[in-house]
Design a protein around this motif. Structure first.
Motif, PDB file in Angstrom:
ATOM      1  N   THR A 241       1.042  -1.045  -0.077  1.00  0.00           N
ATOM      2  CA  THR A 241       0.074   0.080  -0.029  1.00  0.00           C
ATOM      3  C   THR A 241       0.894   1.221  -0.018  1.00  0.00           C
ATOM      4  OG1 THR A 241      -1.660  -1.110   1.088  1.00  0.00           O
ATOM      5  CG2 THR A 241      -1.859   1.193   1.208  1.00  0.00           C
ATOM      6  N   ILE A 242       1.855   1.308   0.851  1.00  0.00           N
ATOM      7  CA  ILE A 242       2.901   2.497   0.896  1.00  0.00           C
ATOM      8  C   ILE A 242       3.642   2.721  -0.346  1.00  0.00           C
ATOM      9  CG2 ILE A 242       4.727   3.490   2.373  1.00  0.00           C
ATOM     10  CD1 ILE A 242       3.313   2.424   4.722  1.00  0.00           C
ATOM     11  N   THR A 243       4.012   1.722  -0.651  1.00  0.00           N
ATOM     12  CA  THR A 243       5.313   1.723  -1.742  1.00  0.00           C
ATOM     13  C   THR A 243       4.761   1.849  -3.254  1.00  0.00           C
ATOM     14  OG1 THR A 243       5.705  -0.590  -1.839  1.00  0.00           O
ATOM     15  CG2 THR A 243       7.068   0.849  -0.334  1.00  0.00           C
ATOM     16  N   GLY A 244       3.646   1.069  -3.266  1.00  0.00           N
ATOM     17  CA  GLY A 244       2.895   1.194  -4.676  1.00  0.00           C
ATOM     18  C   GLY A 244       3.471   0.202  -5.659  1.00  0.00           C
ATOM     19  N   VAL A 245       3.894  -0.981  -4.936  1.00  0.00           N
ATOM     20  CA  VAL A 245       4.638  -2.020  -5.759  1.00  0.00           C
ATOM     21  C   VAL A 245       3.917  -3.253  -5.507  1.00  0.00           C
ATOM     22  CG1 VAL A 245       6.880  -0.825  -5.672  1.00  0.00           C
ATOM     23  CG2 VAL A 245       6.281  -2.691  -4.198  1.00  0.00           C
ATOM     24  N   MET A 467      -1.153  -3.082 -10.359  1.00  0.00           N
ATOM     25  CA  MET A 467      -0.475  -4.288  -9.690  1.00  0.00           C
ATOM     26  C   MET A 467      -0.663  -5.517 -10.778  1.00  0.00           C
ATOM     27  SD  MET A 467       0.278  -2.443  -6.900  1.00  0.00           S
ATOM     28  CE  MET A 467       1.053  -3.848  -5.732  1.00  0.00           C
ATOM     29  N   GLN A 468       0.168  -6.471 -10.151  1.00  0.00           N
ATOM     30  CA  GLN A 468       0.120  -7.575 -10.838  1.00  0.00           C
ATOM     31  C   GLN A 468       0.171  -7.723 -12.599  1.00  0.00           C
ATOM     32  OE1 GLN A 468       0.197 -10.657  -9.445  1.00  0.00           O
ATOM     33  NE2 GLN A 468      -0.053  -9.963  -7.426  1.00  0.00           N
ATOM     34  N   ALA A 469       1.166  -6.960 -12.811  1.00  0.00           N
ATOM     35  CA  ALA A 469       1.467  -6.627 -14.334  1.00  0.00           C
ATOM     36  C   ALA A 469       0.077  -6.068 -14.869  1.00  0.00           C
ATOM     37  CB  ALA A 469       1.703  -7.865 -15.260  1.00  0.00           C
ATOM     38  N   GLY A 470      -0.558  -5.314 -14.205  1.00  0.00           N
ATOM     39  CA  GLY A 470      -1.781  -4.505 -14.735  1.00  0.00           C
ATOM     40  C   GLY A 470      -2.959  -5.363 -14.886  1.00  0.00           C
ATOM     41  N   ARG A 471      -2.970  -6.522 -13.978  1.00  0.00           N
ATOM     42  CA  ARG A 471      -4.277  -7.401 -13.826  1.00  0.00           C
ATOM     43  C   ARG A 471      -4.934  -6.731 -12.472  1.00  0.00           C
ATOM     44  NH1 ARG A 471      -0.528 -11.286 -15.471  1.00  0.00           N
ATOM     45  NH2 ARG A 471       0.121 -11.591 -13.320  1.00  0.00           N
ATOM     46  N   GLU A 472      -4.411  -5.657 -11.949  1.00  0.00           N
ATOM     47  CA  GLU A 472      -4.993  -5.195 -10.604  1.00  0.00           C
ATOM     48  C   GLU A 472      -4.820  -3.871 -10.394  1.00  0.00           C
ATOM     49  OE1 GLU A 472      -4.217  -7.187  -6.788  1.00  0.00           O
ATOM     50  OE2 GLU A 472      -4.922  -5.855  -5.743  1.00  0.00           O
ATOM     51  N   ILE A 473      -5.853  -3.170 -10.076  1.00  0.00           N
ATOM     52  CA  ILE A 473      -5.425  -1.644  -9.856  1.00  0.00           C
ATOM     53  C   ILE A 473      -5.925  -1.480  -8.339  1.00  0.00           C
ATOM     54  CG2 ILE A 473      -7.732  -1.014 -10.672  1.00  0.00           C
ATOM     55  CD1 ILE A 473      -4.422   1.022 -10.766  1.00  0.00           C
ATOM     56  N   ARG A 474      -4.844  -0.936  -7.566  1.00  0.00           N
ATOM     57  CA  ARG A 474      -5.049  -0.685  -6.184  1.00  0.00           C
ATOM     58  C   ARG A 474      -5.296   0.662  -5.991  1.00  0.00           C
ATOM     59  NH1 ARG A 474      -0.778  -3.713  -2.807  1.00  0.00           N
ATOM     60  NH2 ARG A 474      -2.114  -5.554  -3.777  1.00  0.00           N
ATOM     61  N   ILE A 475      -6.488   1.286  -5.445  1.00  0.00           N
ATOM     62  CA  ILE A 475      -6.953   2.661  -5.540  1.00  0.00           C
ATOM     63  C   ILE A 475      -6.986   3.030  -3.993  1.00  0.00           C
ATOM     64  CG2 ILE A 475      -8.522   4.278  -6.034  1.00  0.00           C
ATOM     65  CD1 ILE A 475      -9.263   2.410  -8.497  1.00  0.00           C
ATOM     66  N   MET A 476      -6.196   4.123  -3.569  1.00  0.00           N
ATOM     67  CA  MET A 476      -6.544   4.517  -2.270  1.00  0.00           C
ATOM     68  C   MET A 476      -7.568   5.721  -2.327  1.00  0.00           C
ATOM     69  SD  MET A 476      -4.276   2.590  -0.506  1.00  0.00           S
ATOM     70  CE  MET A 476      -4.149   3.310   0.890  1.00  0.00           C
ATOM     71  N   VAL A 477      -8.461   5.792  -1.458  1.00  0.00           N
ATOM     72  CA  VAL A 477      -9.474   6.838  -1.633  1.00  0.00           C
ATOM     73  C   VAL A 477      -9.525   7.699  -0.258  1.00  0.00           C
ATOM     74  CG1 VAL A 477     -11.183   5.423  -2.940  1.00  0.00           C
ATOM     75  CG2 VAL A 477     -11.268   5.418  -0.569  1.00  0.00           C
ATOM     76  N   LYS A 478     -10.110   8.774  -0.315  1.00  0.00           N
ATOM     77  CA  LYS A 478      -9.921   9.895   0.807  1.00  0.00           C
ATOM     78  C   LYS A 478     -10.861   9.587   1.584  1.00  0.00           C
ATOM     79  CE  LYS A 478      -7.866  13.362  -2.275  1.00  0.00           C
ATOM     80  NZ  LYS A 478      -7.883  14.979  -2.681  1.00  0.00           N
ATOM     81  N   PRO A 479     -10.756   9.302   2.711  1.00  0.00           N
ATOM     82  CA  PRO A 479     -11.949   8.814   4.052  1.00  0.00           C
ATOM     83  C   PRO A 479     -12.901   9.873   4.043  1.00  0.00           C
ATOM     84  CG  PRO A 479      -9.919   8.926   5.058  1.00  0.00           C
ATOM     85  CD  PRO A 479      -9.353   9.217   3.565  1.00  0.00           C
ATOM     86  N   GLU A 480     -12.615  11.253   3.927  1.00  0.00           N
ATOM     87  CA  GLU A 480     -13.495  12.308   4.287  1.00  0.00           C
ATOM     88  C   GLU A 480     -14.316  12.497   2.977  1.00  0.00           C
ATOM     89  OE1 GLU A 480     -10.338  12.440   4.123  1.00  0.00           O
ATOM     90  OE2 GLU A 480      -9.629  13.996   2.672  1.00  0.00           O
ATOM     91  N   ILE A 513      -9.365   0.975  -1.238  1.00  0.00           N
ATOM     92  CA  ILE A 513      -9.152   0.795   0.213  1.00  0.00           C
ATOM     93  C   ILE A 513      -9.475   2.430   0.519  1.00  0.00           C
ATOM     94  CG2 ILE A 513      -6.957   0.542   1.686  1.00  0.00           C
ATOM     95  CD1 ILE A 513      -5.656  -1.068  -0.538  1.00  0.00           C
ATOM     96  N   ARG A 514     -10.025   2.178   1.759  1.00  0.00           N
ATOM     97  CA  ARG A 514     -10.397   3.249   2.628  1.00  0.00           C
ATOM     98  C   ARG A 514      -9.897   3.037   4.071  1.00  0.00           C
ATOM     99  NH1 ARG A 514     -14.832   5.092   5.983  1.00  0.00           N
ATOM    100  NH2 ARG A 514     -15.009   7.182   5.798  1.00  0.00           N
ATOM    101  N   GLU A 515      -9.122   4.009   4.348  1.00  0.00           N
ATOM    102  CA  GLU A 515      -8.164   3.845   5.780  1.00  0.00           C
ATOM    103  C   GLU A 515      -8.273   5.194   6.570  1.00  0.00           C
ATOM    104  OE1 GLU A 515      -4.389   2.488   5.275  1.00  0.00           O
ATOM    105  OE2 GLU A 515      -4.254   2.118   7.685  1.00  0.00           O
ATOM    106  N   SER A 516      -8.738   5.363   7.708  1.00  0.00           N
ATOM    107  CA  SER A 516      -8.700   6.505   8.458  1.00  0.00           C
ATOM    108  C   SER A 516      -7.595   6.249   9.509  1.00  0.00           C
ATOM    109  CB  SER A 516     -10.059   6.592   8.996  1.00  0.00           C
ATOM    110  OG  SER A 516     -11.164   7.004   8.226  1.00  0.00           O
TER     111      SER A 516
END
Length: 523
Positions: A241-245, A467-480, A513-516
């Motif tokens: 999540t932090i590194t984006g790899v 991620m996963q050579a383009g087979r997955e996209i991991r998105i961090m959203v703004k919880p507010e 992913i939504r994280e507060s």
């Protein structure tokens, strides 16, 4: 003091004693007779004295009057003399002015006479010159008439005949010279260009393209894989999540693969993972701490790499922000070719060719080194790397010749300067040499970049990582901005947008992913 004042003063001096005496006599009237007689005598004396004083006063007044009259006459005489003297001076000045005016009039008269004489002489000369010109024209006409009779051509016919002869000779000579010059120039330029390019290529050695999408981290033992994954996968989830790899933990003994199309992210993740393994304390808080430390180290190394590239290319006086971008090119690839190495290679080749033809070597090397500077920005900003490079270089006051070379190195605009032509040729040489590039790698990276760009365009999305050579996209959203219920709808909208706008093999998993978080320091 005038006469009346003197008379008044004398009367006072006489009457005051007399009045005193009269009063005294009246008071003692019935006294002694002797006193009356004495008083009368005193009164008589006082009257006589008063008469004498009045006479003296009149005499003094007369004398003062005469003196005043004499003084007035003297003053009038003095003023008259001064007026006469001033009048004489004025008359003398007027006479002098008249004399000067008369002299000037005489001078002007003489000049006027001289000018008239010169004008008469000039008119005579003009008449003589006109007569001579008429004579010359007559002689010239007679000579032309004689030439026309001898040649059988008129003046216009003779001119036309001579011009036709000259035109024919000149046209033939000109055609021969142009053909010969073109042929000789083409042969010499082709040979010279081949020689220059061959010499530049021979003097520049470069590596083949290398793998740039994955990094392998060596583990001390296979037990470390479990610690990196952590309880319920919290450690590896925090790392990704932090590194984006994407961390690939498979059956490969004592090794973990770090996969990411962005080499800067991958380098930071690799360093973070190595430091975690050496430290041994693997938990989410430590992951964040070491990630920040490794990110600062990579940024420092980016700047140092840019400075070393400038030293290697022999380029100086470059803005600090451009130096940082040069360092970022170390982690950027183009069709499998490292962009920083490619830029240095283009700089060397352009400088070698500039030295061969006698052009500005420093300018050619500078333009070659900075021609792909926009590739360090195209992950973050919209536009081609040519447009981004020109805009960034102009922002930091680069030379107009360098800006033109950056803009023209892919033929977007016509190359108008020698450095631009040299950079264009050096770029083609560096990219076309055997083993320099791989086309499929660049297309793959562009697809991943477009996937990330599309997902970050939605409102409420903070960052996204392919991620996963383009087979997955991991998105961090703004919880507010995005609630838990809204995440379901947002994921569906992003998936539909990907299906509509992108072409890709297989399927892509959209993971939101939504994280507060809340933090405080105990003191």
């Amino acid at each position: 003091m005038d006469v009346l004042h003197w008379i008044f003063l004398a009367a006072i001096l006489v009457l005051v004693p007399a009045a005193g005496a009269g009063a005294y006599f009246y008071g003692h009237k019935k006294g002694q007779e002797h006193r009356r007689i004495v008083a009368e005598q005193k009164i008589g004396s006082a009257e006589a004295e008063a008469a004498r004083v009045m006479n003296d006063a009149q005499s003094v007044a007369e004398s003062k009057k005469k003196e005043a009259i004499l003084e007035a006459k003297d003053e009038i005489h003095r003023h008259r003399q001064e007026a006469e003297r001033e009048l004489r001076d004025r008359r003398a000045e007027v006479q002098r002015a008249e004399r000067r005016i008369n002299q000037r009039e005489e001078t002007l008269d003489k000049r006027s006479d001289n000018l008239e004489k010169k004008e008469d002489a000039l008119q005579a000369k003009i008449k003589s010159a006109d007569a001579r010109l008429d004579e010359i024209e007559t002689i010239k006409k007679s000579q032309f008439d004689m030439l026309e009779r001898i040649s059988g051509f008129t003046e216009e016919q003779a001119k036309q005949h001579i011009l036709e002869l000259l035109d024919g000779d000149l046209e033939h000579e000109k055609a021969l010279r142009v053909i010969d010059s073109e042929q000789r120039t083409r042969e010499e330029s082709d040979n010279l260009a081949k020689e220059i390019i061959a010499t530049a290529i021979q003097r520049c050695a470069a590596d083949h393209s290398a793998e740039t999408t994955v990094s392998v981290v060596t583990l001390p033992s296979d037990e470390m894989k479990g610690r990196i994954i952590g309880r319920e996968g919290r450690n590896i989830r925090t790392l990704e999540t932090i590194t984006g790899v994407d961390l690939i933990i498979d059956d490969t003994p004592e090794a973990i693969t770090v996969s990411c199309f962005d080499p800067v992210r991958r380098e930071i993740a690799r360093r973070t993972l190595e430091k975690l393994i050496l430290d041994g304390r693997i938990h989410p808080a430590r992951v964040e701490e070491l990630f920040d430390k490794c990110r600062r180290e990579v940024e420092a190394q980016v700047k140092q790499t840019g400075e070393h590239a400038l030293i290697e290319a022999g380029v100086n006086n470059v803005h600090g922000e451009i130096v940082k971008l040069l360092g970022r090119l170390r982690y950027r690839t183009s069709y499998g070719q490292n962009v920083l190495n490619h830029s240095l290679e283009v700089s060397y080749i352009a400088g070698l060719m500039a030295a061969e033809i006698g052009a500005d070597v420093k300018l050619a090397k500078r333009a070659g080194l900075l021609h792909d500077i926009g590739k360090a920005l195209d992950h973050e900003q919209e536009g081609s790397h040519v447009e981004l490079g020109v805009e960034f270089a102009r922002k930091y006051k680069e030379n107009e010749a360098v800006l033109h070379a950056i803009q023209a190195h892919h033929g977007d605009v016509e190359a108008r300067t020698i450095p631009a032509c040299l950079v264009q040729a050096a770029d083609a040489i560096s990219a076309a040499r055997p083993g320099a590039r791989r086309e499929n790698l660049q297309n793959y990276i562009k697809r991943l970049e477009k996937l990330e760009e599309l997902t970050t365009s939605f409102a409420g999305v903070d960052t996204s990582f392919a991620m996963q050579a383009g087979r997955e996209i991991r998105i961090m959203v703004k919880p507010e901005l995005v609630s838990d219920d809204a995440m379901v709808l947002l994921a569906r909208e992003i998936a539909q947008k990907i299906e509509k706008d992108l072409e890709y093999p297989g399927q892509i998993k959209v993971h939101l992913i939504r994280e507060s978080r809340a933090s405080e320091i105990a003191k």
